[in-house]
Enzyme design. Structure first.
Site, PDB file in Angstrom:
ATOM      1  N   HIS A  21       0.958  -1.331   0.134  1.00 48.74           N
ATOM      2  CA  HIS A  21      -0.057   0.093   0.068  1.00 48.74           C
ATOM      3  C   HIS A  21       0.862   1.178  -0.023  1.00 48.74           C
ATOM      4  O   HIS A  21       0.625   2.093  -0.772  1.00 48.74           O
ATOM      5  CB  HIS A  21      -0.827   0.077   1.177  1.00 48.74           C
ATOM      6  N   LYS A  45     -19.355  -3.977   9.463  1.00 49.08           N
ATOM      7  CA  LYS A  45     -18.584  -5.028   9.345  1.00 49.08           C
ATOM      8  C   LYS A  45     -17.307  -4.812  10.367  1.00 49.08           C
ATOM      9  O   LYS A  45     -16.926  -3.696  10.777  1.00 49.08           O
ATOM     10  CB  LYS A  45     -17.799  -5.166   8.206  1.00 49.08           C
ATOM     11  N   ARG A  98      -1.623  -6.016  -8.176  1.00 45.64           N
ATOM     12  CA  ARG A  98      -0.271  -7.011  -8.128  1.00 45.64           C
ATOM     13  C   ARG A  98      -0.261  -7.862  -9.374  1.00 45.64           C
ATOM     14  O   ARG A  98       0.680  -8.457  -9.531  1.00 45.64           O
ATOM     15  CB  ARG A  98      -0.687  -7.844  -6.835  1.00 45.64           C
ATOM     16  N   SER A 135      -3.886  -7.874   2.609  1.00 40.09           N
ATOM     17  CA  SER A 135      -3.951  -7.633   4.006  1.00 40.09           C
ATOM     18  C   SER A 135      -4.331  -8.886   4.535  1.00 40.09           C
ATOM     19  O   SER A 135      -4.098  -9.190   5.732  1.00 40.09           O
ATOM     20  CB  SER A 135      -4.767  -6.414   4.124  1.00 40.09           C
TER      21      SER A 135
END
Length: 168
Positions: A21, A45, A98, A135
């Site tokens: 990031h 969430k 990526r 992550s």
């Protein structure tokens, strides 16, 4: 006559922030006058870290990288990314990729954002050294005792170990 500020948004949950990031944020800052790191969250969430913790981790990592002149960090909830862009005065979204799977996932969103408001998305290829880093994968590795040194800031690594292994 003043020039218009070229402002970009780097959106994400940043739960937690990774060196991948930070690489994208740093490169976006080299291309724009200002980058807003938009920590997006869904209040329905539960994340691993609170929004305040995530914002703090990103702010401290940005400061350690010497990027505070061009990068600011803000939290946003319950709104479309294009509305965040409008609110902060950005007409560009910067996303790191990526690989091909990321592109396939991100392209429809980029096209929808452009359809809705004309905001463009710029894709930056991720640093190959972080091509395997996400992550969720970092959290899984920590949860089961693996080493994530060099993949996240040390402060984040320590907090992950405390939260996911030690239950703190």
């Amino acid at each position: 006559m003043s020039e218009r500020v070229r402002r970009a948004v780097c959106p994400g949950s940043y739960d937690p922030v990774t060196h991948g990031h930070l690489d994208v944020v740093a490169r976006a800052a080299a291309l724009h006058d200002e980058v807003v790191v938009a920590v997006l969250h869904n209040p329905a969430k539960a994340g691993t870290f609170t929004v305040e913790e995530r914002v703090g981790f990103v702010e401290r990592a940005v400061a350690a990288a010497g990027l505070t002149e061009r990068v600011r960090v803000e939290a946003f909830a319950d709104r479309l990314l294009v509305d965040v862009c409008r609110e902060v005065g950005a007409d560009v979204v910067v996303k790191g990729l990526r690989g091909g799977t990321d592109f396939a996932y991100e392209l429809p969103m980029a096209l929808m954002n452009r359809h809705l408001t004309g905001v463009e998305t710029v894709f930056l290829p991720g640093e190959p050294a972080y091509g395997h880093v996400s992550s969720s994968l970092v959290k899984e590795v920590v949860r089961y005792g693996g080493d994530v040194d060099g993949l996240v800031p040390d402060e984040v690594r320590d907090a992950l170990v405390g939260r996911l292994r030690d239950g703190r």
